[in-house]
Write a protein that holds these residues in place. Structure first.
Motif, PDB file in Angstrom:
ATOM      1  N   UNK A  59     -54.589  97.310  59.122  1.00  0.00           N
ATOM      2  CA  UNK A  59     -55.182  97.622  57.823  1.00  0.00           C
ATOM      3  C   UNK A  59     -54.752  96.589  56.779  1.00  0.00           C
ATOM      4  N   UNK A  60     -53.471  96.221  56.803  1.00  0.00           N
ATOM      5  CA  UNK A  60     -53.001  95.169  55.896  1.00  0.00           C
ATOM      6  C   UNK A  60     -53.738  93.857  56.149  1.00  0.00           C
ATOM      7  N   UNK A  61     -53.830  93.450  57.412  1.00  0.00           N
ATOM      8  CA  UNK A  61     -54.476  92.182  57.750  1.00  0.00           C
ATOM      9  C   UNK A  61     -55.945  92.168  57.309  1.00  0.00           C
ATOM     10  N   UNK A  62     -56.628  93.272  57.477  1.00  0.00           N
ATOM     11  CA  UNK A  62     -58.017  93.362  57.025  1.00  0.00           C
ATOM     12  C   UNK A  62     -58.108  93.201  55.517  1.00  0.00           C
ATOM     13  N   UNK A  63     -57.238  93.880  54.785  1.00  0.00           N
ATOM     14  CA  UNK A  63     -57.235  93.789  53.323  1.00  0.00           C
ATOM     15  C   UNK A  63     -56.924  92.361  52.882  1.00  0.00           C
ATOM     16  N   UNK A  64     -55.952  91.740  53.516  1.00  0.00           N
ATOM     17  CA  UNK A  64     -55.614  90.358  53.174  1.00  0.00           C
ATOM     18  C   UNK A  64     -56.804  89.441  53.443  1.00  0.00           C
ATOM     19  N   UNK A  65     -57.414  89.575  54.613  1.00  0.00           N
ATOM     20  CA  UNK A  65     -58.545  88.720  54.964  1.00  0.00           C
ATOM     21  C   UNK A  65     -59.720  88.893  54.010  1.00  0.00           C
ATOM     22  N   UNK A  91     -57.253  92.407  37.561  1.00  0.00           N
ATOM     23  CA  UNK A  91     -57.900  93.471  38.332  1.00  0.00           C
ATOM     24  C   UNK A  91     -57.841  93.165  39.832  1.00  0.00           C
ATOM     25  N   UNK A  92     -57.958  91.888  40.182  1.00  0.00           N
ATOM     26  CA  UNK A  92     -57.872  91.501  41.597  1.00  0.00           C
ATOM     27  C   UNK A  92     -56.533  91.925  42.183  1.00  0.00           C
ATOM     28  N   UNK A  93     -55.432  91.587  41.515  1.00  0.00           N
ATOM     29  CA  UNK A  93     -54.108  91.967  42.014  1.00  0.00           C
ATOM     30  C   UNK A  93     -53.984  93.486  42.104  1.00  0.00           C
ATOM     31  N   UNK A 145     -55.884  94.684  45.173  1.00  0.00           N
ATOM     32  CA  UNK A 145     -55.226  94.311  46.432  1.00  0.00           C
ATOM     33  C   UNK A 145     -53.919  95.083  46.601  1.00  0.00           C
ATOM     34  N   UNK A 146     -53.112  95.115  45.556  1.00  0.00           N
ATOM     35  CA  UNK A 146     -51.790  95.733  45.645  1.00  0.00           C
ATOM     36  C   UNK A 146     -51.879  97.237  45.851  1.00  0.00           C
ATOM     37  N   UNK A 147     -52.877  97.891  45.233  1.00  0.00           N
ATOM     38  CA  UNK A 147     -53.001  99.345  45.399  1.00  0.00           C
ATOM     39  C   UNK A 147     -53.271  99.715  46.856  1.00  0.00           C
ATOM     40  N   UNK A 148     -53.986  98.849  47.577  1.00  0.00           N
ATOM     41  CA  UNK A 148     -54.262  99.096  48.994  1.00  0.00           C
ATOM     42  C   UNK A 148     -53.106  98.652  49.886  1.00  0.00           C
ATOM     43  N   UNK A 149     -52.294  97.742  49.388  1.00  0.00           N
ATOM     44  CA  UNK A 149     -51.199  97.186  50.188  1.00  0.00           C
ATOM     45  C   UNK A 149     -49.947  98.045  50.108  1.00  0.00           C
TER      46      UNK A 149
END
Length: 98
Positions: free
Chosen positions: A17-23, A69-71, A74-78
Motif C-alpha cells: 500500500x505504501x509503495x502504491x501511494x509513493x508510485x 496540499x500534496x504533502x 500523501x502523508x495522511x495515507x502514509x
C-alpha cells in the motif's frame, strides 16, 4: 542545497500500500518547486523499512512542500501504515564525488 533523508518503518501487511501511494505521487513530489532530486530506498535486511532521499534548493522550499496540499494528501495515507515513528534528517551537503 538541503538534503532530506526520511526513514519509515511500515507494518509488513501495509508495504505494498505504501509503495502504491509513493508510485502514484513520486512525480508530483519531484516536480514540486524547489525539489531537485528524489529517490526511494529499501533496507536490505528489513524489507518493511524504507528511506526517501531528496534534494531541496532551500529549507523554505522543503517547508513549503511540507505545508502543501500534496504533502498533506500523501502523508495522511502514509502515516497510518507505520509500525514505528518515522525519523528525518536535514543535512547540508559539504562535498560530493561524481
Amino acid at each position: 542545497m538541503l538534503v532530506r533523508i526520511v526513514k519509515m518503518s511500515f507494518k509488513r501487511s501495509k508495504v505494498e500500500e505504501f509503495k502504491e501511494n509513493f508510485n502514484q505521487n513520486k512525480q508530483a513530489i519531484r516536480d514540486f518547486k524547489g525539489c531537485d532530486y528524489l529517490e526511494l530506498y529499501r533496507d536490505r535486511d528489513h524489507s518493511n523499512v524504507f528511506f526517501t532521499y531528496s534534494y531541496w534548493q532551500s529549507e523554505t522550499d522543503l517547508n513549503t512542500y511540507r505545508n502543501s496540499e500534496l504533502f498533506k494528501q500523501v502523508w495522511s495515507k502514509t502515516k497510518v501504515l507505520f509500525d514505528a515513528k518515522p525519523q528525518a534528517w536535514s543535512l547540508d551537503r559539504l562535498y560530493s564525488l561524481k
